[in-house]
Design an enzyme around this catalytic site. Structure first.
Site, PDB file in Angstrom:
ATOM      1  N   HIS A  62       2.026  81.326  53.567  1.00 52.97           N
ATOM      2  CA  HIS A  62       3.056  82.485  54.407  1.00 52.97           C
ATOM      3  C   HIS A  62       2.292  82.214  55.770  1.00 52.97           C
ATOM      4  O   HIS A  62       1.211  82.131  55.977  1.00 52.97           O
ATOM      5  CB  HIS A  62       2.960  83.713  53.917  1.00 52.97           C
ATOM      6  CG  HIS A  62       4.161  84.596  54.453  1.00 52.97           C
ATOM      7  ND1 HIS A  62       4.089  85.108  55.613  1.00 52.97           N
ATOM      8  CD2 HIS A  62       5.563  84.586  53.986  1.00 52.97           C
ATOM      9  CE1 HIS A  62       5.279  85.552  55.827  1.00 52.97           C
ATOM     10  NE2 HIS A  62       6.155  85.552  54.884  1.00 52.97           N
TER      11      HIS A  62
ATOM     12  N   ASP B 255       9.006  84.181  47.189  1.00 49.89           N
ATOM     13  CA  ASP B 255       9.694  83.384  46.665  1.00 49.89           C
ATOM     14  C   ASP B 255       9.163  82.608  45.400  1.00 49.89           C
ATOM     15  O   ASP B 255       9.865  82.155  44.525  1.00 49.89           O
ATOM     16  CB  ASP B 255       9.996  82.077  47.541  1.00 49.89           C
ATOM     17  CG  ASP B 255      10.886  82.203  48.612  1.00 49.89           C
ATOM     18  OD1 ASP B 255      10.625  82.010  49.918  1.00 49.89           O
ATOM     19  OD2 ASP B 255      12.038  83.421  48.607  1.00 49.89           O
TER      20      ASP B 255
HETATM   21  C1  SDX Z   1       9.464  82.701  53.336  1.00 47.33           C
HETATM   22  O1  SDX Z   1       8.080  84.110  57.851  1.00 47.33           O
HETATM   23  C2  SDX Z   1       8.660  84.973  56.919  1.00 47.33           C
HETATM   24  O2  SDX Z   1       8.379  86.114  56.953  1.00 47.33           O
HETATM   25  C3  SDX Z   1       9.332  84.119  55.622  1.00 47.33           C
HETATM   26  C4  SDX Z   1       9.704  85.027  54.472  1.00 47.33           C
HETATM   27  C5  SDX Z   1      10.913  85.888  55.032  1.00 47.33           C
HETATM   28  O3  SDX Z   1      10.896  86.983  54.156  1.00 47.33           O
HETATM   29  O4  SDX Z   1      11.517  85.841  55.901  1.00 47.33           O
HETATM   30  O5  SDX Z   1       8.522  85.662  54.034  1.00 47.33           O
HETATM   31  C6  SDX Z   1      10.191  83.877  53.415  1.00 47.33           C
HETATM   32  O6  SDX Z   1       9.998  81.771  54.096  1.00 47.33           O
HETATM   33  C7  SDX Z   1       8.376  82.651  52.506  1.00 47.33           C
HETATM   34  C8  SDX Z   1       7.780  81.177  52.683  1.00 47.33           C
HETATM   35  C9  SDX Z   1       8.563  80.326  51.666  1.00 47.33           C
HETATM   36  N1  SDX Z   1       8.131  78.850  51.840  1.00 47.33           N
HETATM   37  C10 SDX Z   1       7.277  78.267  51.066  1.00 47.33           C
HETATM   38  O7  SDX Z   1       6.854  78.770  49.811  1.00 47.33           O
HETATM   39  C11 SDX Z   1       7.205  76.593  51.164  1.00 47.33           C
HETATM   40  C12 SDX Z   1       5.566  76.553  50.895  1.00 47.33           C
HETATM   41  N2  SDX Z   1       4.728  77.080  51.993  1.00 47.33           N
HETATM   42  C13 SDX Z   1       4.692  76.494  53.018  1.00 47.33           C
HETATM   43  O8  SDX Z   1       5.397  75.156  53.199  1.00 47.33           O
HETATM   44  C14 SDX Z   1       3.946  77.009  54.205  1.00 47.33           C
HETATM   45  O9  SDX Z   1       2.828  77.896  53.586  1.00 47.33           O
HETATM   46  C15 SDX Z   1       4.857  77.871  55.130  1.00 47.33           C
HETATM   47  C16 SDX Z   1       5.976  77.213  55.609  1.00 47.33           C
HETATM   48  C17 SDX Z   1       5.266  79.157  54.147  1.00 47.33           C
HETATM   49  C18 SDX Z   1       3.791  78.372  56.080  1.00 47.33           C
HETATM   50  O10 SDX Z   1       3.587  77.449  56.870  1.00 47.33           O
HETATM   51  P1  SDX Z   1       2.331  77.378  58.283  1.00 47.33           P
HETATM   52  O11 SDX Z   1       2.103  78.816  58.530  1.00 47.33           O
HETATM   53  O12 SDX Z   1       2.932  76.686  59.452  1.00 47.33           O
HETATM   54  O13 SDX Z   1       1.273  76.956  57.768  1.00 47.33           O
HETATM   55  P2  SDX Z   1       0.928  75.351  57.525  1.00 47.33           P
HETATM   56  O14 SDX Z   1       2.109  74.645  57.085  1.00 47.33           O
HETATM   57  O15 SDX Z   1       0.366  74.923  59.066  1.00 47.33           O
HETATM   58  O16 SDX Z   1      -0.092  75.442  56.560  1.00 47.33           O
HETATM   59  C19 SDX Z   1      -1.587  75.430  56.877  1.00 47.33           C
HETATM   60  C20 SDX Z   1      -2.424  74.618  55.825  1.00 47.33           C
HETATM   61  C21 SDX Z   1      -2.004  73.213  56.108  1.00 47.33           C
HETATM   62  O17 SDX Z   1      -3.402  72.491  55.507  1.00 47.33           O
HETATM   63  P3  SDX Z   1      -4.268  71.701  56.450  1.00 47.33           P
HETATM   64  O18 SDX Z   1      -3.441  70.984  57.626  1.00 47.33           O
HETATM   65  O19 SDX Z   1      -4.865  73.080  57.296  1.00 47.33           O
HETATM   66  O20 SDX Z   1      -5.123  71.009  56.099  1.00 47.33           O
HETATM   67  O21 SDX Z   1      -2.205  75.037  54.522  1.00 47.33           O
HETATM   68  C22 SDX Z   1      -1.495  73.990  53.812  1.00 47.33           C
HETATM   69  C23 SDX Z   1      -1.171  72.784  54.994  1.00 47.33           C
HETATM   70  O22 SDX Z   1      -0.980  71.741  54.360  1.00 47.33           O
HETATM   71  N3  SDX Z   1      -0.354  74.544  52.952  1.00 47.33           N
HETATM   72  C24 SDX Z   1      -0.124  74.232  52.047  1.00 47.33           C
HETATM   73  C25 SDX Z   1       0.887  74.979  51.600  1.00 47.33           C
HETATM   74  N4  SDX Z   1       1.214  75.804  52.386  1.00 47.33           N
HETATM   75  C26 SDX Z   1       0.342  75.428  53.525  1.00 47.33           C
HETATM   76  N5  SDX Z   1      -0.868  73.207  51.009  1.00 47.33           N
HETATM   77  C27 SDX Z   1      -0.189  73.302  49.651  1.00 47.33           C
HETATM   78  N6  SDX Z   1       0.918  74.050  49.177  1.00 47.33           N
HETATM   79  C28 SDX Z   1       1.394  75.077  50.098  1.00 47.33           C
HETATM   80  N7  SDX Z   1       2.463  75.563  49.781  1.00 47.33           N
END
Ligand code: SDX
Length: 428
Positions: A307, A364
């Site tokens: 998140h 989710d």
């Molecule tokens: C919602 O914003 C809100 O409030 C949203 C929400 C709401 O109520 O409106 O809470 C609802 O959208 C919840 C999120 C639902 N999405 C998912 O579950 C999809 C999976 N999660 C992600 O793709 C990710 O965690 C996000 C999109 C939720 C957040 O992305 P960020 O903050 O941009 O973080 P990032 O993508 O830059 O990740 C940071 C690191 C990365 O690794 P490095 O480059 O540092 O090595 O964490 C890793 C990412 O690769 N990472 C994951 C991961 N999420 C982040 N690795 C594996 N699995 C994951 N789920």
């Protein structure tokens, strides 16, 4: 706390105002930065940028706190009804009985959809994804209610536009499902409450009386409350920026629905169940899939994990996980996906990769397991998220319009070709 922040640029020191919110969040106000220094800030994804000041929702990502208008999500999910929370978010205070009755009666009066809109549904292919149908239908409402085109009309006209949308979204959502399975549409029943009415329009049939377990109605009420607002997330920021051009509410919310559809945002709840089913069908080896999620060469991500704000637990995920056990037990549902989800959560939370990145289950991760137990089909999961988030979107839009916030128009840093002469095609 200092009232200003000092910024030294090219030998000059600038003082920028510092502001502090009621929950002690701090910000450097850069609204005059370009005028005074010629610089803009750059923050891809707005990870460090506050877009507005708001009185609606407070969340603390470190402490796992979520409050709507100062009330904790834990209390509201336990004690309130969804329409009560919708009123709180939109109008700022918990309603008195008289206010809630008037709000509920107004919503009840507007649940029908214009008969001409039914033809739109028939033009969609079977299995049309309901989020595509919903975004189109909501935007089309502006063509049926021209008085909604001026969002800044009288308070009464604005309330009517808002109440129509809150009332009709469940009907449009249920009809998009009925259309996809080619079942007859069920018209709303005014003697059912908001959640029971939606379930009736989803699962009722004209050939039989409708019966629904109160456990299911109560679970839906709780889920909708947990999704009702979440400050400046992707879809809410979309609503604010579209609404800031003075676009009408229906076009604005349609844009929010489209943003929510994305698998990184609201679309994640559908992706989670599809991921769990894939792991189950692959033999249930969660270690293998956690390794894939960590592998930079592998596009697979653990959906429902991580998140932007919560760097500890997502308080909504905690409530939903507990509700999962309660509801599945009450309904006598034994879903192997829940066991896989729990194993996945345990393995990930013990893994250095996830711990180092503060990746925890988000809203989710478990919600789809409950929706499934309630009989909601997977393609409808993100529609359920939109149903819950609607009052939050409306509240944020209303606050933005009433604060007369300027049209959203970010700047950029240009990195393309510098000025050059046109080359005739024969010389390229
Ligand atoms: C919602 O914003 C809100 O409030 C949203 C929400 C709401 O109520 O409106 O809470 C609802 O959208 C919840 C999120 C639902 N999405 C998912 O579950 C999809 C999976 N999660 C992600 O793709 C990710 O965690 C996000 C999109 C939720 C957040 O992305 P960020 O903050 O941009 O973080 P990032 O993508 O830059 O990740 C940071 C690191 C990365 O690794 P490095 O480059 O540092 O090595 O964490 C890793 C990412 O690769 N990472 C994951 C991961 N999420 C982040 N690795 C594996 N699995 C994951 N789920």
């Amino acid at each position: 706390m200092s009232e200003t922040a000092k910024l030294e640029l090219e030998g000059k020191v600038y003082e920028l105002p510092v502001i502090q919110g009621t929950e002690n969040e701090k910000a450097i106000d850069i609204s005059k930065l370009r005028d005074t220094t010629g610089y803009v800030t750059l923050d891809s994804g707005y990870k460090n940028t506050g877009a507005t000041k708001s009185k609606i929702t407070f969340l603390d990502g470190e402490k796992g706190i979520l409050h709507y208008r100062g009330y904790s999500i834990e209390q509201l999910a336990e004690k309130a009804t969804f329409l009560e929370v919708a009123y709180l978010l939109i109008y700022g205070e918990l309603p008195t009985q008289t206010q809630l009755d008037a709000f509920r009666n107004s919503i009840t009066k507007h649940t029908l959809v214009h008969e001409d809109m039914k033809q739109f549904f028939e033009a969609y292919p079977a299995k049309a994804h309901p989020m595509g149908v919903l975004a189109s239908m909501v935007c089309s409402m502006a063509t049926f209610y021209p008085e909604s085109l001026d969002p800044n009309r009288s308070a009464e006209a604005k309330d009517l536009t808002i109440h129509r949308l809150i009332a009709k979204l469940p009907t449009l959502a249920a009809w998009s499902y009925k259309n996809a399975i080619r079942h007859p549409f069920m018209y709303p029943k005014n003697d059912f409450d908001y959640c029971k009415n939606f379930l009736y329009m989803m699962f009722g049939m004209p050939t039989e009386d409708f019966k629904v377990d109160p456990v299911v109605v109560e679970a839906l009420n709780k889920l909708l409350i947990l999704h009702a607002d979440h400050e400046q997330n992707c879809s809410t920021s979309t609503v604010r920026i579209v609404g800031s051009s003075n676009a009408n509410l229906y076009a604005t919310i349609s844009a929010g629905i489209s943003a929510l559809w994305g698998p990184l945002h609201g679309g994640a709840n559908q992706e989670v169940i599809e991921m769990l089913e894939k792991i189950h069908n692959d033999g249930g080896d969660v270690d293998k899939w956690v390794a894939k999620a960590k592998d930079k060469e592998d596009p697979f991500r653990l959906m429902g994990f991580g998140h932007r704000v919560y760097k500890n637990f997502d308080p909504r995920a905690k409530i939903i996980k507990k509700a999962c056990d309660d509801i599945l037990e009450k309904l006598g549902v034994n879903d192997p996906m829940l066991d896989i989800a729990k194993k996945l959560e345990k393995v990930a939370l013990e893994d250095e990769y996830f711990k180092a990145r503060n990746l925890y289950p988000n809203v989710d991760f478990y919600s789809g397991i409950i929706y499934k137990a309630l009989g909601i089909p997977t393609e409808m999961f993100t529609v359920m998220f939109a149903l819950g988030r609607l009052p939050g979107w409306v509240a944020q839009w209303k606050e933005m319009t009433e604060n007369k916030e300027p049209i959203g128009r970010p700047r950029q840093i240009y990195t393309g070709a510098t000025s050059r002469e046109y080359v005739p095609i024969e010389k390229r």
